[in-house]
Design a protein around this motif. Structure first.
Motif, mmCIF file in Angstrom:
data_model
loop_
_atom_site.group_PDB
_atom_site.id
_atom_site.type_symbol
_atom_site.label_atom_id
_atom_site.label_comp_id
_atom_site.label_asym_id
_atom_site.label_seq_id
_atom_site.Cartn_x
_atom_site.Cartn_y
_atom_site.Cartn_z
ATOM 1 N N LEU A 96 34.781 3.012 25.158
ATOM 2 C CA LEU A 96 34.097 1.715 25.149
ATOM 3 C C LEU A 96 32.622 1.859 25.510
ATOM 4 C CD1 LEU A 96 36.800 -0.653 26.680
ATOM 5 C CD2 LEU A 96 35.856 -0.717 24.357
ATOM 6 N N ALA A 97 32.295 2.797 26.390
ATOM 7 C CA ALA A 97 30.886 3.031 26.733
ATOM 8 C C ALA A 97 30.117 3.530 25.506
ATOM 9 C CB ALA A 97 30.781 4.024 27.875
ATOM 10 N N ARG A 98 30.788 4.320 24.667
ATOM 11 C CA ARG A 98 30.150 4.806 23.430
ATOM 12 C C ARG A 98 30.048 3.698 22.384
ATOM 13 N NH1 ARG A 98 32.636 9.755 24.724
ATOM 14 N NH2 ARG A 98 34.624 9.180 23.809
ATOM 15 N N THR A 99 31.067 2.838 22.335
ATOM 16 C CA THR A 99 31.116 1.779 21.321
ATOM 17 C C THR A 99 31.537 0.468 21.979
ATOM 18 O OG1 THR A 99 31.940 3.500 19.824
ATOM 19 C CG2 THR A 99 31.981 1.246 19.000
ATOM 20 N N PRO A 100 30.594 -0.202 22.647
ATOM 21 C CA PRO A 100 30.972 -1.431 23.371
ATOM 22 C C PRO A 100 31.478 -2.542 22.474
ATOM 23 C CG PRO A 100 28.595 -1.085 23.431
ATOM 24 C CD PRO A 100 29.180 0.131 22.807
ATOM 25 N N SER A 101 31.190 -2.476 21.182
ATOM 26 C CA SER A 101 31.642 -3.535 20.275
ATOM 27 C C SER A 101 33.089 -3.336 19.817
ATOM 28 C CB SER A 101 30.729 -3.598 19.044
ATOM 29 O OG SER A 101 30.761 -2.365 18.357
ATOM 30 N N ASP A 102 33.748 -2.272 20.259
ATOM 31 C CA ASP A 102 35.135 -2.020 19.867
ATOM 32 C C ASP A 102 35.994 -3.221 20.283
ATOM 33 O OD1 ASP A 102 37.870 -1.118 19.774
ATOM 34 O OD2 ASP A 102 37.110 0.942 19.737
ATOM 35 N N TRP A 135 36.282 -5.962 33.028
ATOM 36 C CA TRP A 135 35.554 -4.695 32.967
ATOM 37 C C TRP A 135 34.849 -4.585 31.615
ATOM 38 C CZ3 TRP A 135 34.900 -0.228 30.275
ATOM 39 C CH2 TRP A 135 34.326 0.844 30.957
ATOM 40 N N GLY A 136 35.551 -4.919 30.529
ATOM 41 C CA GLY A 136 34.954 -4.865 29.200
ATOM 42 C C GLY A 136 33.794 -5.830 29.032
ATOM 43 N N THR A 137 33.931 -7.018 29.594
ATOM 44 C CA THR A 137 32.849 -8.002 29.520
ATOM 45 C C THR A 137 31.611 -7.487 30.238
ATOM 46 O OG1 THR A 137 34.378 -9.862 29.344
ATOM 47 C CG2 THR A 137 32.165 -10.352 30.172
ATOM 48 N N ARG A 138 31.796 -6.924 31.430
ATOM 49 C CA ARG A 138 30.656 -6.391 32.182
ATOM 50 C C ARG A 138 29.981 -5.246 31.436
ATOM 51 N NH1 ARG A 138 30.873 -6.621 38.439
ATOM 52 N NH2 ARG A 138 31.703 -8.692 38.759
ATOM 53 N N LEU A 139 30.781 -4.375 30.849
ATOM 54 C CA LEU A 139 30.218 -3.266 30.073
ATOM 55 C C LEU A 139 29.357 -3.805 28.933
ATOM 56 C CD1 LEU A 139 30.469 -0.056 29.369
ATOM 57 C CD2 LEU A 139 31.975 -0.938 27.586
ATOM 58 N N ARG A 140 29.883 -4.769 28.198
ATOM 59 C CA ARG A 140 29.147 -5.339 27.061
ATOM 60 C C ARG A 140 27.861 -6.028 27.522
ATOM 61 N NH1 ARG A 140 34.727 -6.131 25.604
ATOM 62 N NH2 ARG A 140 35.121 -4.923 23.709
ATOM 63 N N LEU A 141 27.949 -6.755 28.624
ATOM 64 C CA LEU A 141 26.750 -7.431 29.140
ATOM 65 C C LEU A 141 25.704 -6.414 29.581
ATOM 66 C CD1 LEU A 141 28.401 -10.354 31.127
ATOM 67 C CD2 LEU A 141 27.075 -10.529 29.009
ATOM 68 N N GLU A 149 15.798 -6.532 25.727
ATOM 69 C CA GLU A 149 14.443 -6.110 26.068
ATOM 70 C C GLU A 149 13.735 -5.433 24.897
ATOM 71 O OE1 GLU A 149 14.649 -3.971 29.763
ATOM 72 O OE2 GLU A 149 15.101 -5.806 30.867
ATOM 73 N N GLN A 150 14.498 -4.992 23.902
ATOM 74 C CA GLN A 150 13.893 -4.436 22.684
ATOM 75 C C GLN A 150 13.431 -5.546 21.738
ATOM 76 O OE1 GLN A 150 16.812 -1.862 20.903
ATOM 77 N NE2 GLN A 150 17.009 -0.636 22.761
ATOM 78 N N GLY A 151 13.742 -6.791 22.101
ATOM 79 C CA GLY A 151 13.298 -7.919 21.294
ATOM 80 C C GLY A 151 14.286 -8.365 20.227
ATOM 81 N N GLN A 152 15.528 -7.873 20.315
ATOM 82 C CA GLN A 152 16.514 -8.286 19.314
ATOM 83 C C GLN A 152 16.951 -9.732 19.564
ATOM 84 O OE1 GLN A 152 19.639 -5.510 18.494
ATOM 85 N NE2 GLN A 152 18.313 -3.742 18.843
ATOM 86 N N LEU A 153 17.306 -10.414 18.496
ATOM 87 C CA LEU A 153 17.757 -11.797 18.601
ATOM 88 C C LEU A 153 19.055 -11.868 19.398
ATOM 89 C CD1 LEU A 153 17.208 -12.953 14.914
ATOM 90 C CD2 LEU A 153 15.799 -13.516 16.907
ATOM 91 N N VAL A 154 19.244 -12.960 20.113
ATOM 92 C CA VAL A 154 20.442 -13.140 20.928
ATOM 93 C C VAL A 154 21.703 -13.035 20.076
ATOM 94 C CG1 VAL A 154 21.708 -14.771 22.389
ATOM 95 C CG2 VAL A 154 19.254 -14.465 22.711
ATOM 96 N N SER A 155 21.692 -13.623 18.898
ATOM 97 C CA SER A 155 22.869 -13.567 18.026
ATOM 98 C C SER A 155 23.156 -12.131 17.580
ATOM 99 C CB SER A 155 22.686 -14.467 16.809
ATOM 100 O OG SER A 155 21.532 -14.083 16.084
ATOM 101 N N THR A 156 22.125 -11.356 17.329
ATOM 102 C CA THR A 156 22.287 -9.957 16.937
ATOM 103 C C THR A 156 22.860 -9.145 18.090
ATOM 104 O OG1 THR A 156 20.412 -10.140 15.417
ATOM 105 C CG2 THR A 156 21.077 -7.915 16.067
ATOM 106 N N VAL A 157 22.322 -9.374 19.281
ATOM 107 C CA VAL A 157 22.801 -8.664 20.467
ATOM 108 C C VAL A 157 24.271 -8.988 20.709
ATOM 109 C CG1 VAL A 157 22.564 -8.459 22.979
ATOM 110 C CG2 VAL A 157 20.518 -8.522 21.534
ATOM 111 N N ALA A 158 24.617 -10.249 20.629
ATOM 112 C CA ALA A 158 26.005 -10.670 20.847
ATOM 113 C C ALA A 158 26.946 -9.919 19.909
ATOM 114 C CB ALA A 158 26.142 -12.176 20.650
ATOM 115 N N ALA A 159 26.592 -9.826 18.658
ATOM 116 C CA ALA A 159 27.434 -9.135 17.676
ATOM 117 C C ALA A 159 27.473 -7.634 17.942
ATOM 118 C CB ALA A 159 26.923 -9.411 16.269
ATOM 119 N N ARG A 160 26.334 -7.042 18.284
ATOM 120 C CA ARG A 160 26.267 -5.585 18.478
ATOM 121 C C ARG A 160 27.072 -5.106 19.671
ATOM 122 N NH1 ARG A 160 20.744 -2.660 17.876
ATOM 123 N NH2 ARG A 160 22.182 -0.957 18.209
ATOM 124 N N VAL A 161 27.210 -5.963 20.688
ATOM 125 C CA VAL A 161 27.976 -5.527 21.865
ATOM 126 C C VAL A 161 29.413 -6.040 21.842
ATOM 127 C CG1 VAL A 161 25.927 -5.228 23.318
ATOM 128 C CG2 VAL A 161 27.164 -7.413 23.371
#
Length: 193
Positions: A96-102, A135-141, A149-161
């Motif tokens: 999960l640390a390697r792929t938080p979106s799993d 635990w999974g929620t905290r990892l994703r957050l 902080e890289q400037g990605q959109l909130v919706s993009t970040v939500a999907a990526r994690v």
């Protein structure tokens, strides 16, 4: 857990008998320090391994820029995330640390690892002090902080994690950090300015 102490600040500390103390010093003239005050930060498992590995080494090294980059890459706002120690729960945590979106549930992980979901959930609870889902929620957050902080959109970040919806991500972020992702980005920009 780590303590960032900028140069020139007088300090003393007491530690428990089971604490491991490792100091990494960097030339304040040569590096842009991430914090101006004494700051408690949560370090990742990779950062912990890096420091412990350097403690064991007897070879002189000239890799301060790489080490500084690795150790200052964390965020003061990271949520505490104890790592499970058993073989099965540890394998899930590393993946999960390697792929938080799993998106796999504890039941699906257990099936893949030929164990029961009850055993996996019990291991996470006993070894980390929190439920598998928490635990999974905290990892994703935690992963989402650098993306924001890289400037990605909130919706993009939500999907990526790995959040199913942007709204669910915003609600979880606010519950854990006390502010929305947008407010977090604005306060981060204010701090850096």
């Amino acid at each position: 857990m780590a303590l960032w102490i900028p140069a020139g600040i007088a300090h003393s500390a007491r530690f428990g008998a089971d604490s491991v103390i490792a100091a990494e010093a960097f030339d304040a003239e040569g590096f842009e320090l991430p914090y101006q005050d004494v700051t408690t930060i949560n370090i990742t498992d990779a950062q912990r391994r890096l420091v412990l590995g350097r403690m064991r080494s007897t070879v002189a090294r000239d890799d301060d820029p790489e080490v500084f980059a690795a150790l200052s890459a964390g965020h003061r706002n990271c949520l505490p995330l104890p790592q499970p120690t058993s073989h099965t729960a540890g394998a899930v945590a590393r993946e999960l640390a390697r792929t938080p979106s799993d998106p796999r549930t504890a039941t699906e992980w257990a099936e893949n690892l030929y164990t029961s979901s009850t055993s996996l959930r019990r291991a996470f609870r006993a070894e980390t002090g929190m439920a598998f889902s928490e635990w999974g929620t905290r990892l994703r957050l935690n992963h989402s902080l650098s993306l924001l902080e890289q400037g990605q959109l909130v919706s993009t970040v939500a999907a990526r994690v790995g959040f199913v919806s942007t709204n669910g991500y915003i609600l979880a972020f606010r519950r854990h950090f006390g502010q929305t992702p947008g407010a977090y980005v604005r306060s981060s920009l204010d701090r850096s300015a």
